[in-house]
Design a protein around this motif. Structure first.
Motif, mmCIF file in Angstrom:
data_model
loop_
_atom_site.group_PDB
_atom_site.id
_atom_site.type_symbol
_atom_site.label_atom_id
_atom_site.label_comp_id
_atom_site.label_asym_id
_atom_site.label_seq_id
_atom_site.Cartn_x
_atom_site.Cartn_y
_atom_site.Cartn_z
ATOM 1 N N ARG A 334 0.857 -1.111 -0.187
ATOM 2 C CA ARG A 334 0.146 -0.011 0.029
ATOM 3 C C ARG A 334 0.945 1.175 0.054
ATOM 4 N NH1 ARG A 334 -5.258 1.529 3.759
ATOM 5 N NH2 ARG A 334 -5.504 3.460 2.636
ATOM 6 N N PRO A 335 0.581 2.108 -1.003
ATOM 7 C CA PRO A 335 1.557 3.413 -0.979
ATOM 8 C C PRO A 335 1.435 4.274 0.296
ATOM 9 C CG PRO A 335 -0.033 3.634 -2.588
ATOM 10 C CD PRO A 335 -0.326 1.992 -2.011
ATOM 11 N N CYS A 336 2.332 4.528 1.023
ATOM 12 C CA CYS A 336 2.165 5.416 2.066
ATOM 13 C C CYS A 336 3.310 6.186 2.152
ATOM 14 C CB CYS A 336 2.091 4.470 3.251
ATOM 15 S SG CYS A 336 1.850 5.189 4.921
ATOM 16 N N VAL A 337 3.244 7.469 2.828
ATOM 17 C CA VAL A 337 4.375 8.267 3.281
ATOM 18 C C VAL A 337 4.511 8.349 4.764
ATOM 19 C CG1 VAL A 337 5.329 10.695 3.339
ATOM 20 C CG2 VAL A 337 4.167 9.781 1.345
ATOM 21 N N VAL A 338 5.542 7.995 5.553
ATOM 22 C CA VAL A 338 5.517 8.086 6.930
ATOM 23 C C VAL A 338 6.702 9.218 7.259
ATOM 24 C CG1 VAL A 338 6.220 6.584 8.939
ATOM 25 C CG2 VAL A 338 5.198 5.636 7.065
ATOM 26 N N LEU A 339 6.059 10.107 7.926
ATOM 27 C CA LEU A 339 6.888 11.232 8.702
ATOM 28 C C LEU A 339 7.142 10.753 10.139
ATOM 29 C CD1 LEU A 339 5.103 12.513 6.334
ATOM 30 C CD2 LEU A 339 6.055 14.524 7.348
ATOM 31 N N ALA A 340 8.309 10.577 10.594
ATOM 32 C CA ALA A 340 8.664 10.053 11.924
ATOM 33 C C ALA A 340 10.227 10.482 12.332
ATOM 34 C CB ALA A 340 8.677 8.462 11.991
ATOM 35 N N GLY A 341 10.061 10.726 13.563
ATOM 36 C CA GLY A 341 11.452 11.281 14.020
ATOM 37 C C GLY A 341 12.316 9.913 14.509
ATOM 38 N N SER A 342 13.531 10.175 14.624
ATOM 39 C CA SER A 342 14.271 11.585 14.922
ATOM 40 C C SER A 342 14.833 11.816 13.395
ATOM 41 C CB SER A 342 15.338 11.772 15.775
ATOM 42 O OG SER A 342 16.465 10.810 15.333
ATOM 43 N N GLY A 343 15.086 13.281 13.134
ATOM 44 C CA GLY A 343 15.440 13.754 11.933
ATOM 45 C C GLY A 343 16.587 13.333 11.349
ATOM 46 N N MET A 344 17.541 12.838 12.058
ATOM 47 C CA MET A 344 18.992 12.345 11.987
ATOM 48 C C MET A 344 19.061 10.792 12.068
ATOM 49 S SD MET A 344 21.441 15.649 13.213
ATOM 50 C CE MET A 344 20.878 17.083 12.869
ATOM 51 N N CYS A 345 17.980 10.209 12.180
ATOM 52 C CA CYS A 345 17.901 8.767 12.520
ATOM 53 C C CYS A 345 18.700 8.233 13.496
ATOM 54 C CB CYS A 345 18.422 8.063 11.000
ATOM 55 S SG CYS A 345 17.488 8.798 9.632
ATOM 56 N N ALA A 346 19.084 9.126 14.507
ATOM 57 C CA ALA A 346 19.888 8.760 15.634
ATOM 58 C C ALA A 346 19.244 8.114 16.690
ATOM 59 C CB ALA A 346 20.685 10.044 16.170
ATOM 60 N N GLY A 347 17.458 7.863 16.571
ATOM 61 C CA GLY A 347 16.862 7.426 17.518
ATOM 62 C C GLY A 347 15.399 7.582 17.048
ATOM 63 N N GLY A 348 14.259 7.258 18.127
ATOM 64 C CA GLY A 348 13.142 7.419 17.629
ATOM 65 C C GLY A 348 12.684 6.405 16.875
ATOM 66 N N ARG A 349 11.328 6.749 16.382
ATOM 67 C CA ARG A 349 10.711 5.705 15.789
ATOM 68 C C ARG A 349 10.941 5.447 14.281
ATOM 69 N NH1 ARG A 349 4.182 6.517 17.737
ATOM 70 N NH2 ARG A 349 4.611 6.055 20.026
ATOM 71 N N ILE A 350 11.558 6.342 13.749
ATOM 72 C CA ILE A 350 11.926 6.283 12.348
ATOM 73 C C ILE A 350 12.892 4.934 12.172
ATOM 74 C CG2 ILE A 350 14.107 7.664 12.475
ATOM 75 C CD1 ILE A 350 11.495 7.254 9.356
ATOM 76 N N VAL A 351 13.615 4.611 13.372
ATOM 77 C CA VAL A 351 14.724 3.711 13.357
ATOM 78 C C VAL A 351 13.875 2.335 13.152
ATOM 79 C CG1 VAL A 351 16.304 2.155 14.847
ATOM 80 C CG2 VAL A 351 16.451 4.883 14.689
ATOM 81 N N ASN A 352 12.910 1.995 13.673
ATOM 82 C CA ASN A 352 12.380 0.788 13.381
ATOM 83 C C ASN A 352 11.789 0.589 11.946
ATOM 84 O OD1 ASN A 352 12.571 -0.184 16.087
ATOM 85 N ND2 ASN A 352 10.757 0.832 16.823
ATOM 86 N N TYR A 353 11.257 1.495 11.358
ATOM 87 C CA TYR A 353 10.871 1.695 9.878
ATOM 88 C C TYR A 353 12.241 1.344 9.233
ATOM 89 C CZ TYR A 353 6.280 3.733 11.051
ATOM 90 O OH TYR A 353 4.908 3.719 11.424
ATOM 91 N N LEU A 354 13.274 2.074 9.431
ATOM 92 C CA LEU A 354 14.382 1.699 8.529
ATOM 93 C C LEU A 354 14.934 0.417 8.799
ATOM 94 C CD1 LEU A 354 16.212 5.212 9.341
ATOM 95 C CD2 LEU A 354 14.978 4.439 7.262
ATOM 96 N N LYS A 355 14.811 -0.084 9.806
ATOM 97 C CA LYS A 355 15.447 -1.540 10.075
ATOM 98 C C LYS A 355 14.715 -2.414 9.315
ATOM 99 C CE LYS A 355 17.271 -1.118 15.037
ATOM 100 N NZ LYS A 355 16.682 -1.714 16.247
ATOM 101 N N ALA A 356 13.046 -2.294 9.215
ATOM 102 C CA ALA A 356 12.358 -3.420 8.674
ATOM 103 C C ALA A 356 12.168 -2.784 7.045
ATOM 104 C CB ALA A 356 10.905 -3.104 8.955
ATOM 105 N N MET A 357 12.713 -1.805 6.485
ATOM 106 C CA MET A 357 12.156 -1.580 5.184
ATOM 107 C C MET A 357 13.384 -1.148 4.311
ATOM 108 S SD MET A 357 8.670 0.358 6.269
ATOM 109 C CE MET A 357 7.970 0.284 4.660
ATOM 110 N N LEU A 358 14.643 -0.801 4.767
ATOM 111 C CA LEU A 358 15.731 -0.254 4.270
ATOM 112 C C LEU A 358 16.175 -1.238 3.106
ATOM 113 C CD1 LEU A 358 18.254 1.506 6.243
ATOM 114 C CD2 LEU A 358 17.130 2.496 4.121
ATOM 115 N N GLY A 359 15.909 -2.601 3.221
ATOM 116 C CA GLY A 359 16.230 -3.566 2.203
ATOM 117 C C GLY A 359 15.503 -3.752 1.120
ATOM 118 N N ASP A 360 14.235 -3.164 1.118
ATOM 119 C CA ASP A 360 13.432 -3.542 -0.069
ATOM 120 C C ASP A 360 13.405 -2.167 -1.185
ATOM 121 O OD1 ASP A 360 11.244 -3.608 -1.676
ATOM 122 O OD2 ASP A 360 9.876 -4.738 0.116
#
Length: 463
Positions: A334-360
């Motif tokens: 499903r197409p989606c845009v997710v805005l999540a912190g932190s802005g420099m990827c040093a912590g926060g909820r964006i990290v879980n998204y990156l772990k799960a989705m960077l490889g796709d």
């Protein structure tokens, strides 16, 4: 003597903290401009609690002036209070509303989970706040032959941001010293552009983008459109590591305008997710403070548009909802845009998204703000286009998603904008101090200033 000292943002872009002190005989009185958190490896210091001590004298500091509430400008305030600072915290009226909110989040992450202690600290901060309207002089102290007044002017960086004019008098000596804080780019969504000060004998100015200019608004808007259309076509997710204040709200504004302009089945299927309770809180505050919006945004509201609250926008609050969203988007198409912190990827909820989705390869990562050295965000930018890897929590994650950067949404002025701000001062400052930038950016900016002006241009070291 009227002296300037710099306690941060001298060898990087974070940890902003500057001091203006008047010295008469053996007596000193001064103010601090900001007291921010170090991020990445700025100053050779990390962002952990053990690195946040106030390592300079503060007995003579009469007030703290806050330019805006980004954490790299306010994150050390609890430590300043703990070190014994008992003066007022002067800021704009919107910043007075937002400062306790941002510091509550910082306290929970880096200071303590003790709710009662957090409430005591926040109560102390609220009791010290002195909201000052834009354009109005405020006396900090006036004693004998010494006096200091400050005036806040719109900086156009985030809601409530200000540059600070200081009128300092010591005997027969009078000086106006201006601290830029962070300046916004002209034509940014939502906020009026900064206007140059009428006078500045000395100027302390940021240089985050002192070596480059941003794309113009129309070009970056269509680059944003292209990234989103790619996600729509591939059924992928666009991950936007976004700072909770400023960047998130500007992006929502622009996305709403794209949906309104292009519409149709394709765009109407795009879901926008803000996965950050803090970002959601500040988006609400932005909506509540419409009187501080620019004319363009105000006109949209008059027309019945809701640029920060539209049908396709979903806000995720709880941690369980966050984990479910990560799992669902990683598996779905499903197409989606997710805005999540932190802005420099040093912590926060964006990290879980990156772990799960960077490889796709279907997915995209869109950077819209500055990425400090030695942060995961900088690593993704540097190595992602070569299909390299990034490390989170000691583990490597391959980068197969497409990596994009649209610098115009950085909320910082570019080199030309900074030069216009300085050249708009009727008489060039006698001295200009360049801070809040990487070394290459500061040197490039100094070279331009030396070419254009007769001012003495300095790149100060920390005190």
């Amino acid at each position: 003597m009227i002296n300037l000292h710099h306690h941060g943002a001298t060898s990087g872009v974070t940890g902003s903290c500057h001091e203006l002190t008047l010295t008469q005989g053996s007596h000193e009185s001064g103010i601090l401009i900001d007291c921010g958190l170090f991020q990445g490896q700025d100053e050779g210091r990390g962002a952990s609690a053990s690195d946040l001590s106030i390592d300079f004298p503060i007995d003579h500091i009469r007030a703290l002036v806050v330019t805006h509430v980004h954490i790299d400008h306010v994150g050390r305030i609890p430590y300043l209070l703990a070190a014994g600072f008992d003066g007022p915290i002067i800021c704009s009226e919107p910043s007075a509303i937002m400062l306790p909110e941002i510091l509550e989040d910082a306290l929970k992450i880096g200071f303590t989970r003790d709710r009662q202690l957090i409430e005591r600290v926040l109560g102390l901060i609220r009791s010290r706040l002195v909201p000052v309207p834009y354009g109005q002089w405020h006396s900090v102290f006036a004693e004998g032959d010494c006096s200091l007044s400050v005036r806040l002017q719109r900086a156009g960086h985030i809601l409530g941001s200000a540059y600070v004019e200081c009128d300092a008098r010591e005997g027969e000596t009078e000086e106006r010293i201006v601290f830029s804080g962070d300046l916004g780019a002209p034509h940014a969504p939502l906020l009026p552009a900064p206007q140059s000060p009428e006078r500045a004998d000395r100027l302390v100015i940021e240089s985050t983008y002192g070596d480059k200019d941003h794309e113009d608004r129309e070009r970056r808007r269509y680059r944003l459109k292209a990234v989103l259309e790619h996600a729509l076509e591939d059924g992928g997710t666009v991950l936007v590591p976004a700072f909770s204040i400023g960047r998130t709200q500007e992006l929502l504004y622009e996305i709403e305008s794209l949906i309104h302009e292009f519409g149709g089945e394709l765009w109407n299927n795009l879901e926008i997710v803000v996965d950050s309770p803090l970002a959601a809180d500040f988006t609400r505050i932005y909506r509540d403070l419409k009187p501080y919006w620019d004319a363009e945004a105000t006109e949209l509201v008059r027309q019945g548009r809701h640029p920060l609250s539209f049908e396709q926008l979903t806000v995720i609050n709880s941690h369980d909802e966050h984990l479910n969203a990560v799992d669902y988007l990683a598996r779905s198409h499903r197409p989606c845009v997710v805005l999540a912190g932190s802005g420099m990827c040093a912590g926060g909820r964006i990290v879980n998204y990156l772990k799960a989705m960077l490889g796709d390869r279907r997915n995209n990562v869109l950077f819209v703000g500055y990425q400090a050295a030695d942060t995961p965000g900088r690593d993704i930018l540097n190595y992602g286009r070569k299909e390299g890897w990034v490390q989170f929590d000691g583990n490597r994650y391959d980068i197969r998603a497409r990596i994009h950067q649209v610098s115009g949404y950085s909320a910082h002025a570019g080199q030309s904008d900074l030069l216009r701000f300085i050249q708009g001062i009727s008489q060039a400052p006698q001295e200009i101090r360049i801070v809040h930038g990487d070394e290459d950016a500061k040197q490039a900016f100094k070279k331009e200033l030396d070419r254009l002006l007769s001012s003495e241009v300095l790149i100060p070291l920390g005190s």
